[in-house]
Structures are given as C-alpha cells and as structure tokens.
Write an enzyme that holds these catalytic residues in place. Structure first.
Site, PDB file in Angstrom:
ATOM      1  CB  THR A   1      25.296 -39.131  11.587  1.00 28.16           C
ATOM      2  OG1 THR A   1      24.427 -38.292  10.828  1.00 28.16           O
ATOM      3  CG2 THR A   1      25.883 -40.185  10.660  1.00 28.16           C
TER       4      THR A   1
ATOM      5  CG  HIS B   1      19.895 -32.188   9.277  1.00 27.72           C
ATOM      6  ND1 HIS B   1      19.850 -31.999   7.915  1.00 27.72           N
ATOM      7  CD2 HIS B   1      20.849 -33.133   9.500  1.00 27.72           C
ATOM      8  CE1 HIS B   1      20.725 -32.795   7.324  1.00 27.72           C
ATOM      9  NE2 HIS B   1      21.349 -33.490   8.256  1.00 27.72           N
TER      10      HIS B   1
ATOM     11  CG  HIS C   1      17.390 -35.981   7.316  1.00 31.78           C
ATOM     12  ND1 HIS C   1      18.016 -35.461   8.429  1.00 31.78           N
ATOM     13  CD2 HIS C   1      18.231 -36.923   6.820  1.00 31.78           C
ATOM     14  CE1 HIS C   1      19.171 -36.077   8.611  1.00 31.78           C
ATOM     15  NE2 HIS C   1      19.337 -36.954   7.650  1.00 31.78           N
TER      16      HIS C   1
ATOM     17  CE  LYS D   1      29.249 -35.573   5.285  1.00 26.72           C
ATOM     18  NZ  LYS D   1      28.840 -34.344   5.970  1.00 26.72           N
TER      19      LYS D   1
ATOM     20  NE  ARG E   1      29.067 -38.912   6.362  1.00 26.77           N
ATOM     21  CZ  ARG E   1      27.778 -38.682   6.203  1.00 26.77           C
ATOM     22  NH1 ARG E   1      26.919 -39.068   7.103  1.00 26.77           N
ATOM     23  NH2 ARG E   1      27.333 -38.060   5.131  1.00 26.77           N
TER      24      ARG E   1
ATOM     25  CD  GLN F   1      23.128 -46.063  -0.662  1.00 29.22           C
ATOM     26  OE1 GLN F   1      23.947 -45.479   0.031  1.00 29.22           O
ATOM     27  NE2 GLN F   1      22.320 -45.423  -1.489  1.00 29.22           N
TER      28      GLN F   1
ATOM     29  CG  ASP G   1      23.884 -36.397  -1.643  1.00 22.60           C
ATOM     30  OD1 ASP G   1      22.733 -36.851  -1.815  1.00 22.60           O
ATOM     31  OD2 ASP G   1      24.329 -36.121  -0.518  1.00 22.60           O
TER      32      ASP G   1
ATOM     33  CE  LYS H   1      24.453 -30.328   0.891  1.00 27.35           C
ATOM     34  NZ  LYS H   1      24.902 -31.473   1.696  1.00 27.35           N
TER      35      LYS H   1
ATOM     36  CE  LYS I   1      25.337 -26.886   7.029  1.00 26.98           C
ATOM     37  NZ  LYS I   1      25.695 -27.904   8.031  1.00 26.98           N
ATOM     38  CB  THR I   2      20.946 -21.183  11.915  1.00 34.63           C
ATOM     39  OG1 THR I   2      21.426 -22.063  12.960  1.00 34.63           O
ATOM     40  CG2 THR I   2      19.738 -21.833  11.244  1.00 34.63           C
TER      41      THR I   2
END
Length: 405
Positions: free
Chosen positions: A40, A45, A48, A82, A86, A171, A192, A227, A230-231
C-alpha cells in the site's frame, strides 16, 4: 535451541494453531512458510519490522521464507483493524511498491539460490474464474462463522462491503496456492491476522487433507498498548528518503524505559543474555541500553555506516561531542536573511504550517542555540550564525542545523 524456542524466548509468538505438531515439525524438518505484505506504499514501515525479523530467524534456522506481495488482495483491501474501506490501487503502483519492498527485505533475507522467494498473489487471483473459485473454495466457508471474525467487526459498524468480505477467502486461497506451488505448510503474520490465517489452515486441511499450520506474532506496541512507529511526521518508514537515518535512530533512542528490553529482544540479534543485562539497567544507566538499541536497529535498516553517523550526530547535539555535520541539516539562501524566522522555517519544512510555529513559540519550545525564541515576528539575521551555521531546537529533543549556502 529450536527456532520455535528462540521465537518464544524473544517474545514474538502470540498464537499457534497446533503447538505440539509445530514444535516437532520445526525441530525435525526444514519447511517453507510465508508472510504476506500489503503493497500500500512504496516503503515498508516499522510495523513490518517484526515480520522481517521472524523471517530472518526462521531462515537462519534453515527454513525457507516466501514474502508474498498482495498484488491481488491489495486491489480489494484488507479490512483487518480498519474502520474505513481502503483505497484501491492500480497494478502498476502495486508492482512498483513490491519492487521497493524487496530491496528493503534483502537487508534481512537472503534471496539467492532459492533460499527465499518473493511471490505476488496477483499471479493467481487476477486470472481466477469467479464461479469456479466459488465452487472450489467458497463452499468450505461458513458465513455465520466469518461474521464472528475480529477482522470484520470494526468494519461492520460502518458497513462491510461484499468486496472486503471476500478478503478472507482470497487470503485463504493464497495459502492453498502456495501450498500447491511451493509445498508451503505454514502461514505467519501479525496477531490481527489470526482469523485470516485460521481460514487458510482449515481450507488446506479440508480440501487437500494435508497438514497446514498458522502462527501469529505480537504487534509492536508500547507498554501501555499503543502502536509503535508513530512520529509527529507520521509513520516511521524504513526508506531513508521518508525517514532519515538520524530521525530513525532518535526514535529508538527516545523510547520509554519500559519498552527497551522488549525492543532489544524483538528488533535486534543481540543474545538474550545481553538483552536481559541491558534491560536490567536503571535510572541514568538505561540510556546505555537505549543507545545500543538505537544503534543496532539503525544498523539493520540503514547500514553500520549510517548508524555511526546518526550516533555521532546525536552525541554532537546532546553531549557536546561527535560530528555535528551528520545532524539533520536545512540549507537556506543568503536572500532568506532579513526575513521573518517563522517564514523561513515553514518554507524549509521545519514547521508544517506557520500556525504550528507560532504555537511552539508561544509555548516556549523553540530555541536558536541556547536562546529561547519569544517573538513570533523575529527576523533571521546574519549575526545569529557562526560560520554560516545555526543550531535550532524544537521542543526538548528535535534539532536542526541551519546552514546559509
């Protein structure tokens, strides 16, 4: 020590489908397993990161990873975790993103001589006959049971589309196809993905009457359940163009004390004896552990050279030693001198907006050198610079070096 024991000791494993069978299998045989990655974005990031570490541990123990790029499923979108549907992507974008992933994965995974494979589920999903798939695969799925899956619950509140409802089936079909093509017997993924992984395991066992297994690893979260990654600028990317090695290093250097030992175990290859030794440090000494974590993680993602540069820049900024040249640097033109500081910093991207810059100045969080900026209308002048260089600090720990070119 078996690879399963290694993963358990380091804190990776969350759930297993058939623990006794998996334990025996990984001790006696070399298996092929897979982890899926949704393409995506054009970079992986920090979310992963755990998956790549699991693959690396498994490959070091002699097992073969398949990195599955979701070229087909990305055209539908995974509803897991989500609340909104998406955005759908083109095949060209998906292929480009998958190519970028492989370059980043090669720092962890050896793809030479078939030791690891990269596959794209577009190869089989986009050529599927829909009616035939319903007859061959759909018959094995209970709608009642699917609706109880955690991955659908959040989307059900706003309305789960039939497009997304197919994701679990797709999947599961991936696992079946990889089993047929490459004798892949295990799917791994973040916790998840448990419902989707179970679906694939059960499909193979029902349709092929063969053993298949699933394993989930913990998500990368802080001690209070948030999580990681995140910045203030968004996600913590593994691409140096999106998140600089210095910013990447600083993220790990500044994590909470309570998260240090867990991150050392999950995100480095240091021995567990060393992990426990560093994790036991208290008070000021915990900074030794944080520096080790930041260096090791940056070395894995960006190289030892970049890790050293980031370390030296941090020491220059915070400890008065090291190479300031490696600090994040913004270059401005001589024509910027004589204009408002706030305008220059916003144009240089240090502030996303002038309003945020004004707010930081009002809160007393902006410094030039050791001097606090108190005037929102302050003019940037040449006398503020030493050898055409000026050190700026935002908040407690974010530094930029401003250079007049």
């Amino acid at each position: 020590m078996s690879v399963l024991e290694v993963l358990q000791e380091r804190g990776f494993i969350e759930q297993l489908t058939h623990e006794a069978e998996i334990k025996e299998l990984l001790e006696k045989e070399k298996i092929t397993f897979y982890i899926g990655f949704d393409p995506t974005a054009d970079s992986l990031h920090v979310g992963h990161f755990l998956g790549m570490m699991v693959m690396a541990h498994m490959q070091r123990a002699g097992h073969r990873p398949i990195c599955l790029i979701g070229g087909g499923t990305a055209m539908v979108g995974d509803p897991s975790g989500k609340t909104d549907m998406r955005k759908m992507m083109t095949q060209e974008t998906i292929q480009h993103n998958g190519d970028c992933f492989k370059k980043q994965m090669q720092k962890f995974i050896d793809f030479s001589h078939g030791r690891a494979l990269m596959a794209n589920n577009a190869d089989w999903l986009l050529v599927q006959n829909y009616v035939q798939m319903l007859r061959d695969v759909g018959v094995h799925f209970s709608v009642n049971r699917m609706l109880t899956a955690e991955c659908f619950k959040q989307r059900m509140e706003k309305g789960l589309t039939f497009l997304e409802f197919n994701y679990m089936i797709m999947q599961a079909f991936d696992f079946l196809e990889l089993n047929r093509r490459y004798d892949c017997v295990m799917q791994m993924g973040g916790n998840d993905q448990w419902s989707n992984i179970l679906a694939g395991v059960e499909l193979i066992r029902r349709k092929e009457a063969k053993p298949a297994f699933g394993l989930t690893f913990t998500l990368l979260t802080t001690s209070d359940g948030r999580k990681m990654g995140k910045t203030e600028r968004g996600a913590l990317w593994l691409d140096a163009e999106k998140t600089s090695p210095y910013d990447f290093y600083q993220y790990w250097r500044n994590i909470d004390d309570a998260d240090v030992e867990k991150c050392l175990a999950l995100l480095t290859f240091l021995s567990m004896d060393e992990v426990r030794r560093l994790g036991a440090l208290k008070d000021q000494e915990i900074n030794i552990a944080k520096k080790t974590l930041a260096f090791e993680v940056t070395k894995l993602i960006h190289s030892e050279e970049e890790a050293l540069k980031a370390q030296q820049a941090a020491e220059a900024l915070f400890g008065g030693a090291g190479a300031l040249d490696n600090a994040p640097t913004v270059t401005i033109s001589p024509s910027d001198l004589g204009t408002k500081l706030l305008d220059v910093l916003t144009a240089a991207g240090i502030f996303p907006s002038k309003s945020e810059g004004r707010r930081l100045i009002t809160q007393g969080g902006l410094y030039l050198g050791n001097d606090k900026v108190t005037d929102q209308e302050m003019i940037l002048t040449a006398d503020l610079f030493e050898n055409n260089s000026l050190l700026l600090r935002k908040g407690k720990k974010t530094y930029h070096r401003i250079v007049v070119e």
